[in-house]
Scaffold this motif. Sequence first.
Motif, PDB file in Angstrom:
ATOM      1  N   PRO A 124       0.819  -1.219   0.000  1.00  0.00           N
ATOM      2  CA  PRO A 124       0.000   0.000   0.000  1.00  0.00           C
ATOM      3  C   PRO A 124       0.847   1.260   0.000  1.00  0.00           C
ATOM      4  O   PRO A 124       0.434   2.279  -0.558  1.00  0.00           O
ATOM      5  CB  PRO A 124      -0.846  -0.123   1.269  1.00  0.00           C
ATOM      6  CG  PRO A 124      -0.245  -1.225   2.077  1.00  0.00           C
ATOM      7  CD  PRO A 124       0.511  -2.087   1.138  1.00  0.00           C
ATOM      8  N   SER A 125       2.034   1.209   0.599  1.00  0.00           N
ATOM      9  CA  SER A 125       2.904   2.391   0.625  1.00  0.00           C
ATOM     10  C   SER A 125       3.370   2.773  -0.772  1.00  0.00           C
ATOM     11  O   SER A 125       3.755   3.921  -1.023  1.00  0.00           O
ATOM     12  CB  SER A 125       4.123   2.135   1.519  1.00  0.00           C
ATOM     13  OG  SER A 125       4.847   1.003   1.065  1.00  0.00           O
ATOM     14  N   ASP A 126       3.320   1.817  -1.720  1.00  0.00           N
ATOM     15  CA  ASP A 126       3.659   2.081  -3.121  1.00  0.00           C
ATOM     16  C   ASP A 126       2.409   2.257  -3.981  1.00  0.00           C
ATOM     17  O   ASP A 126       2.500   2.263  -5.217  1.00  0.00           O
ATOM     18  CB  ASP A 126       4.490   0.924  -3.694  1.00  0.00           C
ATOM     19  CG  ASP A 126       5.827   0.749  -2.985  1.00  0.00           C
ATOM     20  OD1 ASP A 126       6.366   1.760  -2.496  1.00  0.00           O
ATOM     21  OD2 ASP A 126       6.309  -0.395  -2.908  1.00  0.00           O
ATOM     22  N   GLY A 127       1.257   2.373  -3.336  1.00  0.00           N
ATOM     23  CA  GLY A 127       0.006   2.455  -4.088  1.00  0.00           C
ATOM     24  C   GLY A 127      -0.338   1.163  -4.798  1.00  0.00           C
ATOM     25  O   GLY A 127      -1.092   1.170  -5.770  1.00  0.00           O
ATOM     26  N   PRO A 150      -8.328  -6.736  -5.757  1.00  0.00           N
ATOM     27  CA  PRO A 150      -9.277  -5.728  -5.307  1.00  0.00           C
ATOM     28  C   PRO A 150      -8.730  -4.296  -5.237  1.00  0.00           C
ATOM     29  O   PRO A 150      -9.429  -3.415  -4.784  1.00  0.00           O
ATOM     30  CB  PRO A 150      -9.581  -6.201  -3.895  1.00  0.00           C
ATOM     31  CG  PRO A 150      -8.228  -6.653  -3.397  1.00  0.00           C
ATOM     32  CD  PRO A 150      -7.557  -7.291  -4.595  1.00  0.00           C
ATOM     33  N   THR A 151      -7.490  -4.074  -5.674  1.00  0.00           N
ATOM     34  CA  THR A 151      -6.873  -2.763  -5.425  1.00  0.00           C
ATOM     35  C   THR A 151      -7.383  -1.685  -6.357  1.00  0.00           C
ATOM     36  O   THR A 151      -7.222  -0.501  -6.073  1.00  0.00           O
ATOM     37  CB  THR A 151      -5.348  -2.851  -5.563  1.00  0.00           C
ATOM     38  OG1 THR A 151      -5.025  -3.203  -6.925  1.00  0.00           O
ATOM     39  CG2 THR A 151      -4.767  -3.896  -4.607  1.00  0.00           C
ATOM     40  N   GLU A 285      -5.803   4.890  -4.122  1.00  0.00           N
ATOM     41  CA  GLU A 285      -6.004   5.691  -5.336  1.00  0.00           C
ATOM     42  C   GLU A 285      -4.714   5.748  -6.148  1.00  0.00           C
ATOM     43  O   GLU A 285      -3.630   5.574  -5.595  1.00  0.00           O
ATOM     44  CB  GLU A 285      -6.420   7.114  -4.956  1.00  0.00           C
ATOM     45  CG  GLU A 285      -7.756   7.239  -4.247  1.00  0.00           C
ATOM     46  CD  GLU A 285      -8.149   8.703  -4.076  1.00  0.00           C
ATOM     47  OE1 GLU A 285      -8.477   9.331  -5.106  1.00  0.00           O
ATOM     48  OE2 GLU A 285      -8.107   9.201  -2.934  1.00  0.00           O
ATOM     49  N   PRO A 286      -4.858   6.022  -7.472  1.00  0.00           N
ATOM     50  CA  PRO A 286      -6.101   6.212  -8.214  1.00  0.00           C
ATOM     51  C   PRO A 286      -6.782   4.880  -8.518  1.00  0.00           C
ATOM     52  O   PRO A 286      -6.107   3.893  -8.834  1.00  0.00           O
ATOM     53  CB  PRO A 286      -5.639   6.889  -9.507  1.00  0.00           C
ATOM     54  CG  PRO A 286      -4.233   6.389  -9.710  1.00  0.00           C
ATOM     55  CD  PRO A 286      -3.660   6.226  -8.323  1.00  0.00           C
TER      56      PRO A 286
END
Length: 353
Positions: A124-127, A150-151, A285-286
């Motif tokens: 998540p820290s890298d999106g 699901p991201t 996001e995005p």
Amino acid sequence: MHTDRHDLRHHGDAEVRDDGAALTDLAVNVRADTPPGWLRELIADSLGSLAAYPDGRAARAAVAARHGVAAERVLLTAGAAEAFVLIARAVKVRRAVVVHPQFTEPEAALRDAGHAVDRVLLRPSDGFRLDPARVPEDADLVVIGNPTNPTSVLHPASAITALARPGRTLVVDEAFMDAVPGEREALASVTDVPGLVVLRSLTKTWGLAGLRIGYVLADPGTIAELAGAQPLWPVSTPALVAAEACVSPRALAEAAHAAHRVAADRARLVAGLREFGPDRLYVAEPAAGPFVLVRLERAAVVRHHLRDLGFAVRRGDTFPGLGEEWLRLAVRDRPTTNRFLRALDRAVALAGR
């Protein structure tokens, strides 16, 4: 080989079975109000020919024409899920790698076929963005979704094709690509990337999850191998009729319109979710798919309160790389979203007591 707490066979439909049938469904990623009437009529008309064995040639040719490829590069399947099973059974694999978080069925199918599976966990820290360098060089089968469930991340096509290697099968799950305006970053029509196998589903945009129809696009040799692992007549006549109809010019225009509508509805949902920043709710996001991934404290408690308030959402802790603080929310129309945001506000308040 990973053996952990993630239930790879848990899918969004579990949230709305049995006692969830009366809930407003934000757990399943099938477009609401589908299939459209014209498609239901075509499927109903096909029932008169059920005495004959299915003949997939016309549907196969239509899919090939839709993507501008030869029919020998197309395999029709009973949904994308069957394609994952065929790949696991037919493709020779020494080291399989699945890029997570993503749809869990590919890993489940590989395990069931006796393969060890390594994971590359996007952060998540890298999106949740793909870094091709993190995929082991000796992997001869790599699976990734685009846009990823699901991201809701849409990876650049260049980042995905950077994973291609001689002797490697690169499986790209594009089940939600037709929900992306213009299908930007799609690889379905690409024929010059070695080892590329693209999966498409017609169940999401057209509301055909109960009919089971999808297809594989790959080089003719791979298609022949996968077809050899299929039973006879794997796709029913109604599903073949639906496949041909859903790649027609009329259907493609309707799907393109729906993709823009989904984008607008998603923007409304994301804007509403951002208002929960003081509650420490994070939106991935995005977002590019017809769903949004969120992280919030006490998400499991919030999810149960949402059920009491009439809404089903998808738990995130069955996806490798995610924990129980994650929820996936399907994009719905503006009135439904407004009702959901009010319910979420109430659920968060109740969870904080």
